[in-house]
Design an enzyme around this catalytic site. Structure first.
Site, mmCIF file in Angstrom:
data_model
loop_
_atom_site.group_PDB
_atom_site.id
_atom_site.type_symbol
_atom_site.label_atom_id
_atom_site.label_comp_id
_atom_site.label_asym_id
_atom_site.label_seq_id
_atom_site.Cartn_x
_atom_site.Cartn_y
_atom_site.Cartn_z
ATOM 1 N N HIS A 82 0.840 -1.421 -0.079
ATOM 2 C CA HIS A 82 0.242 0.024 0.019
ATOM 3 C C HIS A 82 1.017 1.364 -0.139
ATOM 4 C CE1 HIS A 82 -3.399 2.609 0.822
ATOM 5 N NE2 HIS A 82 -2.639 3.183 1.713
ATOM 6 N N ASP A 161 -14.753 3.305 8.082
ATOM 7 C CA ASP A 161 -14.110 4.151 7.688
ATOM 8 C C ASP A 161 -14.566 4.973 6.704
ATOM 9 O OD1 ASP A 161 -11.098 5.172 7.067
ATOM 10 O OD2 ASP A 161 -11.575 4.647 5.444
ATOM 11 N N ARG A 168 -14.358 13.612 8.788
ATOM 12 C CA ARG A 168 -13.096 14.227 9.237
ATOM 13 C C ARG A 168 -12.685 15.165 8.262
ATOM 14 N NH1 ARG A 168 -9.425 9.158 8.458
ATOM 15 N NH2 ARG A 168 -7.694 10.720 8.797
ATOM 16 N N SER A 183 -7.393 4.346 9.818
ATOM 17 C CA SER A 183 -8.113 4.416 8.293
ATOM 18 C C SER A 183 -7.510 3.616 7.190
ATOM 19 C CB SER A 183 -8.103 5.937 7.879
ATOM 20 O OG SER A 183 -8.683 5.856 6.773
ATOM 21 N N LYS A 187 -8.498 -0.799 5.978
ATOM 22 C CA LYS A 187 -8.802 -1.379 4.674
ATOM 23 C C LYS A 187 -7.865 -2.359 4.356
ATOM 24 C CE LYS A 187 -9.133 2.976 3.709
ATOM 25 N NZ LYS A 187 -9.169 4.450 3.301
HETATM 26 N N1 URA Z 1 -5.830 7.580 3.303
HETATM 27 C C1 URA Z 1 -6.682 7.005 3.852
HETATM 28 O O1 URA Z 1 -7.197 6.064 3.393
HETATM 29 N N2 URA Z 1 -7.210 7.483 4.939
HETATM 30 C C2 URA Z 1 -6.768 8.432 5.487
HETATM 31 O O2 URA Z 1 -6.814 9.012 6.713
HETATM 32 C C3 URA Z 1 -5.642 9.293 4.858
HETATM 33 C C4 URA Z 1 -5.120 8.760 3.765
#
Ligand code: URA
Length: 433
Positions: A82, A161, A168, A183, A187
């Site tokens: 990632h 999320d 946010r 966050s 995932k």
């Molecule tokens: N990428 C994400 O998936 N979440 C965040 O909070 C910031 C970047």
């Protein structure tokens, strides 16, 4: 339990229990807690932080709020990768085929671009015919047949999320390390891989602008992964300068193919080989030096390129794009931006360059915006290079001349010109294991 008490506890700097975190996440997802209370809690987290245990709990609860992909039907150790996001970052398109060509399964779910950063799924969809909306069965079948599949995230991956990120975004609480780390990792955990390699970008084109903050984010994510039983390693890499020369979807795919042919930009090749080798190492195929050698071998002998062609074909795309770049959609207009003076590129505000590419049509201003796959920028001069009067700095591509005019203004502002250049820092800045 009352949401009021949870907010008050975090406001006063105390540690929330697993049950309190679970209460607020699950009830918020079920619309039983209003936005204003969750916004207040997010601000309290932003101001007071979270402990390692709270951050791991938040991640686990968000990961379990929707589908958790079961990859057990694929043999072998599945290693995910990632990137925290950057400009011109097309490493997945190079790394995935390298790792798969070494015999390690790549079952990867990727996202779309938003704001100044691009996303792998948009890039792949610029390949004529290629499909990224795969059923779980198709996804697994592809990996079992050819060793690689890259699909879009399902709608129900970590829905908590999604909901919290949207809040946010409008409450000035994005830029908090425990919130960003949980966050991203929620995932990743929901995607089902056994091990995770994180490419944490740092610099003007990244989420985190300083090395110190990037390393803090990297440490936080590595701890979450390891606490949740997924061996995780982070590599902090430079994003003060765009990676490679191409920014924009089909331009980036072409540059990735060039790299798989051995003719790509050296910075992209270096970061890709480093990430691929770390994935191979985590998959247990050998030590660091063997994994580096294997990654380079399959790049040089064409097996990684062949793997990418197989992936394109399997996902419904036209593999002939590998040899014939004219098969990609062509932009209607282009503009060559040349230098008005002899000078040096002292610095690039890389996030602005990403915005310039987005204005051309390569990215989305809102989630609903349509993408022009052929739009983008080819940047010939990067930080540390000298430029002669009349020399080409960049070419801008778009279907819309008005967008080219607007993007050009932003591109000019992104370049800091001067008389001298400083030596550049290395691309690979640190490892967090
Ligand atoms: N990428 C994400 O998936 N979440 C965040 O909070 C910031 C970047």
């Amino acid at each position: 339990m009352r949401m009021y008490d949870v907010i008050e506890k975090k406001r006063d700097g105390k540690e929330l229990s697993y049950d309190e975190i679970s209460y607020f996440i699950n009830n918020y997802c079920n619309d039983l807690i209003p936005d204003y209370q969750v916004a207040a809690l997010l601000m309290a987290i932003f101001l007071n932080g979270m402990s390692e245990r709270e951050t791991a709990d938040l991640t686990e609860i968000m990961a379990n709020s929707g589908d958790v992909i079961d990859l057990s039907a694929i043999d072998g150790i599945k290693v995910d990768k990632h990137s925290t996001g950057g400009v011109g970052d097309k490493t997945t398109l190079v790394v995935g085929p390298i790792v798969a060509a070494c015999g390690v399964p790549v079952a990867k779910m990727s996202g779309r671009g938003l704001g100044h950063t691009g996303g792998t799924i948009d890039k792949l969809e610029s390949i004529p015919g290629l499909k990224t909306a795969l059923s779980k069965e198709e996804f697994i079948e592809n990996v079992n047949r050819i060793g690689i599949s890259v699909a879009g995230q399902t709608g129900n991956l970590a829905p908590a999320d999604k909901k919290i990120y949207a809040l946010r975004d409008v409450t000035a609480t994005v830029n908090s390390i425990p919130l960003i780390a949980s966050s991203i990792m929620s995932k990743k955990i929901a995607c089902g891989a056994d091990r995770i390699v994180l490419d944490v970008k740092t610099g003007s084109g990244a989420f985190m602008k300083t090395l110190e903050k990037s390393e803090e984010l990297a440490r936080c994510m590595v701890k979450i992964g390891n606490n949740l039983g997924k061996k995780t390693v982070a590599i902090v890499t430079d994003m003060d300068i765009p990676l490679g020369n191409a920014i924009g979807n089909s331009l980036e795919v072409i540059e990735a193919i060039d790299t798989l042919k051995g003719n790509g930009p050296k910075d992209l090749e270096e970061v890709s080989l480093c990430l691929a080798a770390k994935m191979l190492e985590l998959a247990g195929i050998g030590d660091e030096s063997y994994c580096k050698q294997r990654a380079r071998e399959v790049l040089e002998n064409g097996q990684a390129l062949e793997k990418f062609a197989q992936m394109i074909e399997r996902q419904g795309g036209i593999p002939d794009v590998i040899e014939d770049y004219d098969l990609f959609k062509k932009p209607r207009h282009m503009y060559e931006f040349t230098s008005e003076q002899d000078c040096c590129i002292e610095k690039i505000r890389t996030d602005m360059l990403g915005i310039s590419s987005m204005i051309l049509g390569a990215g989305r201003e809102t989630k609903e915006s349509a993408i022009d796959y052929s739009a983008g920028i080819k940047l010939y001069k990067k930080t540390g290079m000298s430029v002669k009067k009349g020399e080409l700095i960049a070419t801008l591509y778009s279907d819309d001349t008005e967008k080219i005019n607007q993007a050009l203004e932003t591109l000019k502002k992104s370049l800091v010109l001067g008389d001298s250049v400083e030596p550049q820092r290395p691309l690979i800045l640190s490892y967090v294991e």
